[in-house]
Design a protein around this motif. Structure first.
Motif, PDB file in Angstrom:
ATOM      1  N   GLY A 237       0.823  -1.238   0.042  1.00 36.44           N
ATOM      2  CA  GLY A 237      -0.101   0.024   0.120  1.00 36.44           C
ATOM      3  C   GLY A 237       0.883   1.114   0.108  1.00 36.44           C
ATOM      4  N   SER A 238       0.392   2.224   0.544  1.00 33.83           N
ATOM      5  CA  SER A 238       0.982   3.465   0.428  1.00 33.83           C
ATOM      6  C   SER A 238       2.512   3.509   1.265  1.00 33.83           C
ATOM      7  CB  SER A 238       0.233   4.681   1.100  1.00 33.83           C
ATOM      8  OG  SER A 238      -0.145   4.552   2.526  1.00 33.83           O
ATOM      9  N   HIS A 239       2.876   2.570   2.001  1.00 34.83           N
ATOM     10  CA  HIS A 239       3.986   2.682   2.573  1.00 34.83           C
ATOM     11  C   HIS A 239       4.980   2.376   1.728  1.00 34.83           C
ATOM     12  CE1 HIS A 239       1.778   3.173   6.352  1.00 34.83           C
ATOM     13  NE2 HIS A 239       2.922   3.599   6.962  1.00 34.83           N
ATOM     14  N   GLY A 246       3.696   6.329  -9.798  1.00 40.54           N
ATOM     15  CA  GLY A 246       2.763   6.440 -10.954  1.00 40.54           C
ATOM     16  C   GLY A 246       1.286   5.987 -10.586  1.00 40.54           C
ATOM     17  N   ALA A 247       0.976   5.969  -9.105  1.00 41.05           N
ATOM     18  CA  ALA A 247      -0.433   5.825  -8.882  1.00 41.05           C
ATOM     19  C   ALA A 247      -1.469   7.098  -9.347  1.00 41.05           C
ATOM     20  CB  ALA A 247      -0.407   5.691  -7.336  1.00 41.05           C
ATOM     21  N   VAL A 248      -1.032   8.069  -9.484  1.00 36.86           N
ATOM     22  CA  VAL A 248      -1.552   9.216 -10.007  1.00 36.86           C
ATOM     23  C   VAL A 248      -0.725   9.699 -11.106  1.00 36.86           C
ATOM     24  CG1 VAL A 248      -2.552  11.567  -9.520  1.00 36.86           C
ATOM     25  CG2 VAL A 248      -2.688   9.872  -7.692  1.00 36.86           C
ATOM     26  N   ASP A 249      -1.459   9.944 -12.242  1.00 36.92           N
ATOM     27  CA  ASP A 249      -0.778  10.372 -13.456  1.00 36.92           C
ATOM     28  C   ASP A 249      -0.776  11.897 -13.573  1.00 36.92           C
ATOM     29  OD1 ASP A 249      -0.732   7.838 -14.803  1.00 36.92           O
ATOM     30  OD2 ASP A 249      -2.622   7.987 -15.677  1.00 36.92           O
ATOM     31  N   VAL A 250       0.255  12.455 -14.105  1.00 37.82           N
ATOM     32  CA  VAL A 250       0.439  13.887 -13.823  1.00 37.82           C
ATOM     33  C   VAL A 250       0.757  14.341 -15.515  1.00 37.82           C
ATOM     34  CG1 VAL A 250       1.688  15.807 -13.035  1.00 37.82           C
ATOM     35  CG2 VAL A 250       1.339  13.734 -11.827  1.00 37.82           C
ATOM     36  N   ALA A 251      -0.125  15.247 -16.002  1.00 37.82           N
ATOM     37  CA  ALA A 251       0.295  15.836 -17.400  1.00 37.82           C
ATOM     38  C   ALA A 251       0.423  17.416 -17.183  1.00 37.82           C
ATOM     39  CB  ALA A 251      -0.816  15.284 -18.479  1.00 37.82           C
ATOM     40  N   LEU A 413       4.633  15.659  -7.874  1.00 36.87           N
ATOM     41  CA  LEU A 413       3.637  15.145  -6.838  1.00 36.87           C
ATOM     42  C   LEU A 413       4.282  14.276  -5.917  1.00 36.87           C
ATOM     43  CD1 LEU A 413       0.621  14.900  -6.305  1.00 36.87           C
ATOM     44  CD2 LEU A 413       0.546  12.826  -7.595  1.00 36.87           C
ATOM     45  N   PHE A 414       4.082  14.582  -4.686  1.00 37.50           N
ATOM     46  CA  PHE A 414       4.564  14.025  -3.471  1.00 37.50           C
ATOM     47  C   PHE A 414       3.650  13.349  -2.443  1.00 37.50           C
ATOM     48  CE2 PHE A 414       8.101  16.804  -4.764  1.00 37.50           C
ATOM     49  CZ  PHE A 414       9.300  16.024  -4.704  1.00 37.50           C
ATOM     50  N   TYR A 415       4.056  12.506  -1.902  1.00 39.11           N
ATOM     51  CA  TYR A 415       3.106  11.773  -0.655  1.00 39.11           C
ATOM     52  C   TYR A 415       4.118  11.899   0.733  1.00 39.11           C
ATOM     53  CZ  TYR A 415       0.601   8.296   1.658  1.00 39.11           C
ATOM     54  OH  TYR A 415      -0.154   7.833   2.852  1.00 39.11           O
ATOM     55  N   SER A 416       3.323  12.049   1.558  1.00 41.06           N
ATOM     56  CA  SER A 416       4.045  11.579   3.014  1.00 41.06           C
ATOM     57  C   SER A 416       2.880  11.217   3.908  1.00 41.06           C
ATOM     58  CB  SER A 416       4.688  12.750   3.480  1.00 41.06           C
ATOM     59  OG  SER A 416       5.234  12.657   4.914  1.00 41.06           O
ATOM     60  N   LEU A 437       8.211  10.365  -3.909  1.00 34.01           N
ATOM     61  CA  LEU A 437       7.759  11.090  -5.362  1.00 34.01           C
ATOM     62  C   LEU A 437       6.917  10.011  -5.897  1.00 34.01           C
ATOM     63  CD1 LEU A 437       8.177  13.178  -7.601  1.00 34.01           C
ATOM     64  CD2 LEU A 437       9.999  11.643  -8.615  1.00 34.01           C
ATOM     65  N   VAL A 438       5.863  10.495  -6.100  1.00 29.69           N
ATOM     66  CA  VAL A 438       4.592   9.622  -6.657  1.00 29.69           C
ATOM     67  C   VAL A 438       4.720   9.803  -8.344  1.00 29.69           C
ATOM     68  CG1 VAL A 438       2.033   9.143  -7.095  1.00 29.69           C
ATOM     69  CG2 VAL A 438       3.083  10.102  -4.909  1.00 29.69           C
TER      70      VAL A 438
END
Length: 448
Positions: A237-239, A246-251, A413-416, A437-438
């Motif tokens: 999962g998210s850990h 790449g869980a969320v696409d960014v354009a 796009l970052f996640y914490s 980094l996502v």
């Protein structure tokens, strides 16, 4: 009452015992000895055991953040405030179910080495028969420990224990018993199952297990049948960076291929959640941080941080990073710091960045990371739902001192897991709150 459907027959062994009477996660109903230790499963299920042992299921109690959150925050407040007293045991029902079922409440810290440290063990998931709730939540599992283990195979056999087919074991409702939660104040503070159920994946028949328990050819046990769809027990999962990547696409898109100094470049960032069957982030969203940073770098290497354009929706102020805003005062107060002013709400996220979050508020209306102390969380939910696209606009007035030539626009796009300010205050290992980094994307503009 939702219970598993009894499928193709019971497989009895000479040593099989009659299962202990069912209970809806009843504290103290059983003893530790009613449950097998995970090590005993390893003898036959070696690969699945190794996967489980390295997963957060096995660390549901021993994980550093869970130890800090329970012993520094949840337990002290439960002992001091009657309204939340139930979380003394309630947290443990899902994070250390053996301790809860054995009545070992509160359990000793992980350093003491009790069986609470087994976390969500093999014998928990494989002896849960159903839920006492039509839509499960708050540890509402019904469990029957004993020599018969439940699984998804109608034709499974074992020389070590009885086997019974269970529809419930392979259902998303099994996950919902612990991954959806309501606070003592009635606020939904975890709703991953409900997010999935309301989204497109549930309608298409894609389950939690299909994404979080990878399937591949192999054998689930030594001597077992060769199968094409063995469910592996990684529970990523998210850990895990590999799951986030790449869980969320960014354009990135702009109508201005060339701009002049002093004029506006209008840049759009498009973010698409095409992979998660629930909102991103999900779970304990009072802690989770997902944000987009946008920077422009000119031909001379000078960098400019771009703030997001405001949209004007209610509660938007909680979704734009602001280093001057403090929050999480209850955290310090629980730890005996009277008059605690709070820590930076958004940690080290650059000012003006868009944060995709679902903030929670305590009874005093303050943002909180204490989900059990959440009285309200409907002010704003600005997360990215399954197959949803968010579009963020950045109107950048190109500075006069920007160098002429190409300008690189980069969106990252970052996640914490928690705000860095919270992690630092609570003394968490830096790796627990470091930004991951996502995804990233960029374009090039020409400054004339």
């Amino acid at each position: 009452m939702r219970r598993e459907a009894i499928g193709c027959g019971w497989l009895f062994l000479v040593l099989a015992a009659v299962p202990i009477a069912a209970a809806a996660a009843e504290m103290g109903k059983f003893s530790y000895d009613d449950f097998q230790k995970p090590g005993s499963c390893k003898a036959c299920h070696r690969e699945l055991f190794d996967e489980w042992e390295q997963s957060l299921m096995s660390q549901a109690f021993t994980h550093e953040w869970d130890q800090i959150e329970y012993f520094k925050l949840a337990l002290p407040q439960a002992l001091a405030l009657e309204k939340v007293s139930g979380v003394k045991a309630g947290c443990i029902a899902c994070h250390a179910p053996l301790a809860f079922l054995a009545g070992d409440i509160p359990p000793k810290p992980a350093s003491e080495g009790t069986r609470a440290n087994e976390g969500v063990s093999c014998d928990i998931c494989h002896t849960i028969t159903g839920s006492s709730e039509a839509v499960p939540y708050n540890g509402s599992y019904i469990i029957e420990p004993g020599r018969v283990k439940l699984g998804q195979r109608a034709d499974a056999k074992s020389p070590a224990h009885g086997v019974r087919y269970s529809e419930f074991t392979a259902s998303p409702e099994l996950c919902a018993t612990c991954h959806d939660e309501q606070s003592p104040y009635g606020a939904w503070v975890k709703a991953t199952y409900r997010e999935w159920k309301a989204g497109p994946y549930a309608k298409e028949g894609t389950r939690c297990q299909d994404c979080h328990m990878y399937r591949a050819p192999g054998r689930s046990a030594m001597g077992g049948k060769e199968r094409q769809d063995v469910a592996h027990h990684n529970f990523h999962g998210s850990h895990f960076q590999s799951k986030l990547a790449g869980a969320v696409d960014v354009a990135v898109y702009t109508q201005n291929s060339a701009v002049r100094k002093g004029s506006n470049a209008v840049i759009q960032i498009q973010l698409f959640n095409g992979k998660a069957g629930h909102s991103v982030p999900s779970g304990s969203t009072e802690e989770r941080m997902l944000w987009i940073e946008v920077r422009a770098t000119d031909s001379q290497g000078k960098s400019f941080s771009l703030p997001v354009d405001r949209k004007g929706f209610p509660g938007e102020e909680f979704t734009i990073a602001d280093s001057g805003v403090l929050a999480y005062q209850a955290m310090g107060e629980i730890m005996g710091n009277a008059g605690f002013p709070g820590v930076k709400r958004d940690g080290n996220v650059p000012d003006g960045s868009r944060i995709f979050r679902h903030p929670f508020f305590d009874p005093m209306g303050r943002m909180t990371i204490c989900q059990w102390y959440t009285a309200e969380n409907t002010k704003v939910d600005y997360r990215i739902g399954p197959r949803e696209t968010k579009i963020e606009t950045y109107t950048w007035k190109v500075p006069e001192d920007a160098a002429s030539g190409p300008v690189e626009i980069e969106a990252r796009l970052f996640y914490s897991q928690v705000p860095s300010s919270v992690g630092e205050y609570l003394g968490m290992p830096a790796g627990e709150y470091a930004p991951l980094l996502v995804n990233a994307a960029g374009i090039t503009l020409l400054v004339e």
